[in-house]
Design a protein around this motif. Sequence first.
Motif, PDB file in Angstrom:
ATOM      1  N   ALA A 102       0.829  -1.202   0.000  1.00 26.06           N
ATOM      2  CA  ALA A 102       0.000   0.000   0.000  1.00 26.06           C
ATOM      3  C   ALA A 102       0.863   1.252   0.000  1.00 26.06           C
ATOM      4  O   ALA A 102       0.548   2.247  -0.680  1.00 26.06           O
ATOM      5  N   LEU A 103       1.958   1.245   0.754  1.00 22.38           N
ATOM      6  CA  LEU A 103       2.853   2.399   0.782  1.00 22.38           C
ATOM      7  C   LEU A 103       3.484   2.634  -0.584  1.00 22.38           C
ATOM      8  O   LEU A 103       3.558   3.771  -1.063  1.00 22.38           O
ATOM      9  N   LEU A 104       3.918   1.555  -1.232  1.00 21.43           N
ATOM     10  CA  LEU A 104       4.493   1.685  -2.572  1.00 21.43           C
ATOM     11  C   LEU A 104       3.451   2.177  -3.578  1.00 21.43           C
ATOM     12  O   LEU A 104       3.748   2.990  -4.464  1.00 21.43           O
ATOM     13  N   LEU A 105       2.232   1.696  -3.435  1.00 19.78           N
ATOM     14  CA  LEU A 105       1.161   2.149  -4.333  1.00 19.78           C
ATOM     15  C   LEU A 105       0.827   3.615  -4.108  1.00 19.78           C
ATOM     16  O   LEU A 105       0.509   4.341  -5.063  1.00 19.78           O
ATOM     17  N   LEU A 106       0.903   4.070  -2.866  1.00 19.85           N
ATOM     18  CA  LEU A 106       0.678   5.485  -2.588  1.00 19.85           C
ATOM     19  C   LEU A 106       1.738   6.335  -3.266  1.00 19.85           C
ATOM     20  O   LEU A 106       1.435   7.409  -3.826  1.00 19.85           O
ATOM     21  N   VAL A 107       2.990   5.884  -3.219  1.00 20.19           N
ATOM     22  CA  VAL A 107       4.066   6.602  -3.918  1.00 20.19           C
ATOM     23  C   VAL A 107       3.765   6.663  -5.408  1.00 20.19           C
ATOM     24  O   VAL A 107       3.903   7.709  -6.054  1.00 20.19           O
ATOM     25  N   PHE A 108       3.321   5.540  -5.956  1.00 24.70           N
ATOM     26  CA  PHE A 108       2.972   5.471  -7.374  1.00 24.70           C
ATOM     27  C   PHE A 108       1.870   6.475  -7.707  1.00 24.70           C
ATOM     28  O   PHE A 108       1.962   7.232  -8.689  1.00 24.70           O
ATOM     29  N   GLU A 109       0.829   6.529  -6.889  1.00 25.94           N
ATOM     30  CA  GLU A 109      -0.293   7.430  -7.140  1.00 25.94           C
ATOM     31  C   GLU A 109       0.104   8.897  -6.973  1.00 25.94           C
ATOM     32  O   GLU A 109      -0.315   9.753  -7.764  1.00 25.94           O
TER      33      GLU A 109
END
Length: 226
Positions: A107-114
């Motif tokens: 989720a943290l990596l996906l937040l960075v992506f977003e």
Amino acid sequence: MTAAEFWRQVFEIARKDLKVEGRAGEVLSITVPFGAVALLLLPMAIGTEKTMLAKIGPGMFFGVTLLFGMLVAFRQSASDTQAQRELLTLLGIDPAATFVGRSFASALLLLVFEVILAPLTVILYNPPLVDGWPWMLLIILLVALGLAFVGTLAGAVTAGVRTRSTLAPLLVAPLSVPLLISSSQVYEGLRLGRSIIPWIVLLLAMNLALAVVGVATAKPLEETSR
């Protein structure tokens, strides 16, 4: 196991996965650039009429997020080998803690992506700034968390399967549809002045359901993957 011990294990699993990603750098060096290229090429395929681009921009953002975010979420669990899973078992790591920790890391990596793709979407599509736009920050967080749960659960279900790299996306894609629809409808509701509560409730309910299923099935799935 006490709650404190459980969350300590969650923290250690999440830290391990983030360290692995920090060494590999696949999200920042591969996934984010490909997502940016997708956002850049889509207007060329559908036309450059400003009104239409502004209308479809948010949907494109969430679509690209789910498409490439699926790779981020699944990679975190697909990188584990049988030996690594056995080591975690020997160390006494709770499978539920592994699921939660891995989901939080994804989720943290996906937040960075977003967060990286959101400004690019604004520049390329120029969507109208809607009243109540801070709600979109919550939606971005819920989408990242939901997709992380889906990807981690799919990785656990397909662990030990020879064709997991093909099977897992087939499991993730249909489960991601409610995330895509709900997030897009929240923006449309804000733009048109409609109620967004049902869509937010749907996102919250799906995240909760995925978390409960993932935690409840963590132990049985670990045993079947051996």
